[in-house]
Design an enzyme around this catalytic site. Structure first.
Site, PDB file in Angstrom:
ATOM      1  N   ASP A  38     -53.085 -22.088 -92.108  1.00  0.00           N
ATOM      2  CA  ASP A  38     -51.937 -21.447 -91.466  1.00  0.00           C
ATOM      3  C   ASP A  38     -50.774 -22.427 -91.431  1.00  0.00           C
ATOM      4  O   ASP A  38     -50.875 -23.501 -90.839  1.00  0.00           O
ATOM      5  CB  ASP A  38     -52.326 -21.012 -90.044  1.00  0.00           C
TER       6      ASP A  38
ATOM      7  N   ASP B  97     -51.884 -18.237 -94.602  1.00  0.00           N
ATOM      8  CA  ASP B  97     -50.804 -17.634 -95.373  1.00  0.00           C
ATOM      9  C   ASP B  97     -50.666 -18.316 -96.734  1.00  0.00           C
ATOM     10  O   ASP B  97     -51.358 -19.289 -97.038  1.00  0.00           O
ATOM     11  CB  ASP B  97     -49.490 -17.684 -94.586  1.00  0.00           C
TER      12      ASP B  97
ATOM     13  N   ASP C 160     -57.007 -10.230-106.441  1.00  0.00           N
ATOM     14  CA  ASP C 160     -57.705  -8.958-106.334  1.00  0.00           C
ATOM     15  C   ASP C 160     -56.814  -7.812-106.776  1.00  0.00           C
ATOM     16  O   ASP C 160     -55.592  -7.844-106.585  1.00  0.00           O
ATOM     17  CB  ASP C 160     -58.138  -8.702-104.884  1.00  0.00           C
TER      18      ASP C 160
ATOM     19  N   GLU D 101     -66.186  -6.264-109.508  1.00  0.00           N
ATOM     20  CA  GLU D 101     -67.163  -6.259-108.430  1.00  0.00           C
ATOM     21  C   GLU D 101     -67.903  -4.928-108.494  1.00  0.00           C
ATOM     22  O   GLU D 101     -67.283  -3.863-108.446  1.00  0.00           O
ATOM     23  CB  GLU D 101     -66.496  -6.394-107.065  1.00  0.00           C
TER      24      GLU D 101
ATOM     25  N   HIS E 237     -66.585 -13.251 -98.713  1.00  0.00           N
ATOM     26  CA  HIS E 237     -65.964 -12.738 -97.498  1.00  0.00           C
ATOM     27  C   HIS E 237     -66.683 -11.521 -96.929  1.00  0.00           C
ATOM     28  O   HIS E 237     -66.416 -11.126 -95.793  1.00  0.00           O
ATOM     29  CB  HIS E 237     -64.509 -12.377 -97.773  1.00  0.00           C
ATOM     30  N   ASP E 238     -67.562 -10.913 -97.694  1.00  0.00           N
ATOM     31  CA  ASP E 238     -68.299  -9.730 -97.248  1.00  0.00           C
ATOM     32  C   ASP E 238     -69.751 -10.025 -96.907  1.00  0.00           C
ATOM     33  O   ASP E 238     -70.442  -9.155 -96.364  1.00  0.00           O
ATOM     34  CB  ASP E 238     -68.280  -8.644 -98.334  1.00  0.00           C
TER      35      ASP E 238
END
Length: 544
Positions: free
Chosen positions: A35, A43, A112, A278, A340-341
């Site tokens: 950040d 960010d 992505d 994916e 992340h999943d």
């Protein structure tokens, strides 16, 4: 020299392959990387500021999860503007600066693309829901209610509940395979495909080197809206209605490969652009093979072989590698142990008191696989799953299915840069998720000062892979696999490297099929020629 490992300095190799083949990729989840402005959310300028750290790992590319304009109902995977940067992440100028810095450091940039659905706040959906006869009336999947008012089919959402939501504006249901705020795009419509390709072209023009295509097998449905059959009982706990069905009709339509060929043609027109799908679900392997078949489709695909496995076993590794033979007929795989999943691998695969040694073995394993290894941010530090209390959950799936579904938030916690800082040096404000005390102790600054730390080992292994042709591009042959140990040979015709692993917390016999001579390129946890102590691993350049 790492006191817990031995790494042989690599010899330079000439490169005759496209840059992406065998490339190591570092996944960045932008909300949690760095950040720069103190609002508690990572960010794009924060990423740019830390790219030297990423480049020093020895990876070839970064993959940045969504940073597009979004209401953040699913944290960026609900896109409201494919060509915009959400204000919480910065601006287009910030993105351009990131790409420029990455390229200056020799890093390729992957982003992505989310083609299965948009946000319900996307202008396309706002227009589509207004009328059944407008210009974009068929850009989403709309259907009339059944005579009794119930949804058009029995399809269920991944995140829980029916995959259909009633919209009074049109007097119809719309399809959403995920959240109701993520209406399904109708990719059967050529104009929808054209619009998505225009979005991809926008980013290619800005210097992007490739795409990870999110949930690609959800991009098209069966237009007949046929009910899905029930899934047979498999003894597993079912936490969502989605798990009770075989997903034959709401996804994986036979027309998807034709759309893929359009994507590949566009990317090819920009040179050596990498495309990776994916693909999840019961038929993932067949779909991944179809999506990467030949020279007109995608370069690679990665599925869920390891991401949700509750154990790491020799059989799992051997089977995953066998599914992608080096025969010229199959595509090129990519591999991730966590993302992340998915829950952090060390929290799934070993006991707490084994994590340090297991992490070293796991690092050698990931960098030895045939394909593209993907390192999820913090994996190089040995981060573990953080237990997020219910009142601090952000993940809509975890909130809906609590407490039976393991929260994705626990793998999305901010990266710890400074051990002695309350918020790990991630932010000057209050972080959007807690970092976790265990992970603070694994901060970058602390590992930089420790020659035996996993961070240094990861750098050494990625360098070893980059410079040894057999590891980067060679074939994969299993020499031995039992319940405890695995031995494989990576070979490109000029170089042969034996990869030997003990997956257990006990010493095991030296595996059959592997000699006790050769040059040790890497060794962890005390492993040596002929000796495999607990979680021992070696890479051995075999004698000609």
């Amino acid at each position: 020299m790492n006191s817990l490992s031995r790494i042989q300095a690599p010899a330079a190799q000439s490169v005759t392959h496209p840059w992406w083949r065998g490339a190591s990729i570092y996944q960045i989840y932008p909300r949690s990387f760095m950040d720069s402005n103190g609002d508690g959310i990572g960010d794009l300028p924060g990423i740019t500021a830390k790219l030297d750290y990423v480049a020093a790992l020895g990876v070839d590319a970064i993959w940045i999860s969504p940073f597009f304009t979004s209401p953040m109902k699913d944290f960026g995977y609900d896109v409201a503007d494919y060509c915009g940067v959400d204000l919480i992440f910065g601006t287009l100028a910030d993105f351009d600066a990131l790409v420029a810095r990455a390229h200056a450091l020799g890093l390729k940039v992957l982003i992505d693309q989310v083609y299965a659905h948009t946000s319900d706040e996307h202008p396309w959906f706002a227009e589509s829901r207004q009328s059944r006869c407008g210009a974009r009336s068929d850009w989403y999947v709309w259907a009339d209610a059944k005579p009794d008012g119930s949804p058009p089919s029995n399809w269920q959402s991944v995140f829980g509940g029916p995959a259909w939501t009633w919209d009074a504006r049109r007097g119809q249901y719309y399809l959403h395979n995920f959240l109701p705020e993520q209406p399904q795009l109708n990719c059967h419509v050529p104009a929808v495909q054209d619009a998505l390709l225009d979005a991809a072209r926008f980013w290619l023009e800005r210097g992007v080197d490739g795409f990870r295509l999110d949930a690609l097998n959800f991009a098209m449905h069966n237009p007949d809206l046929t009910d899905n059959p029930p899934a047979p009982e498999d003894g597993k706990v079912r936490t969502r209605p989605f798990d009770f069905q075989l997903h034959l009709h709401n996804q994986s339509h036979a027309a998807i490969p034709a759309f893929i060929e359009r994507i590949r043609a566009l990317c090819d027109s920009y040179g050596a652009v990498f495309t990776m799908a994916e693909v999840g679900g019961a038929n993932a392997l067949a779909e991944m093979h179809a999506y990467t078949q030949g020279q007109a489709r995608l370069n690679s695909a990665y599925g869920f072989d390891f991401l949700y496995a509750d154990r790491l076993t020799p059989a799992l590794v051997a089977q995953a590698q066998a599914c992608w033979p080096c025969d010229g007929e199959h595509g090129w795989p990519s591999w991730a142990f966590e993302n992340h999943d998915a829950p952090r691998a060390l929290s799934r695969w070993c006991a707490a008191d084994q994590r340090d040694s297991f992490a070293r073995m796991k690092a050698v394993l990931l960098t030895s696989l045939r394909g593209n290894p993907i390192v999820y941010q913090g994996e190089e530090l040995g981060l573990t799953q953080v237990d997020i209390p219910f009142e601090r959950l952000q993940d809509p799936e975890a909130i809906a299915n609590w407490p039976l579904t393991l929260s994705r938030d626990g793998a999305r916690t901010p990266l710890p840069w400074v051990a002695q800082d309350e918020h790990g040096g991630f932010t000057a404000g209050s972080p959007w998720l807690p970092l976790g005390e265990d992970n603070l102790a694994r901060a970058v600054d602390r590992q930089e000062q420790d020659p035996s730390a996993l961070l240094h080992l990861t750098r050494q292994l990625l360098g070893l892979r980059r410079e040894n042709a057999a590891l980067r591009w060679g074939g994969y042959a299993v020499l031995h696999a039992d319940e405890c140990s695995l031995a494989a040979r990576r070979s490109d015709g000029k170089q042969s490297i034996a990869c030997v692993f003990n997956f257990t917390s006990q010493p095991v016999p030296w595996p059959d099929g592997v000699g006790r001579a050769g040059k040790i390129l890497a060794s962890v946890n005390g492993a040596d020629l002929g000796t495999l102590p607990p979680f021992g691993a070696l890479l051995i350049e075999e004698q000609a």
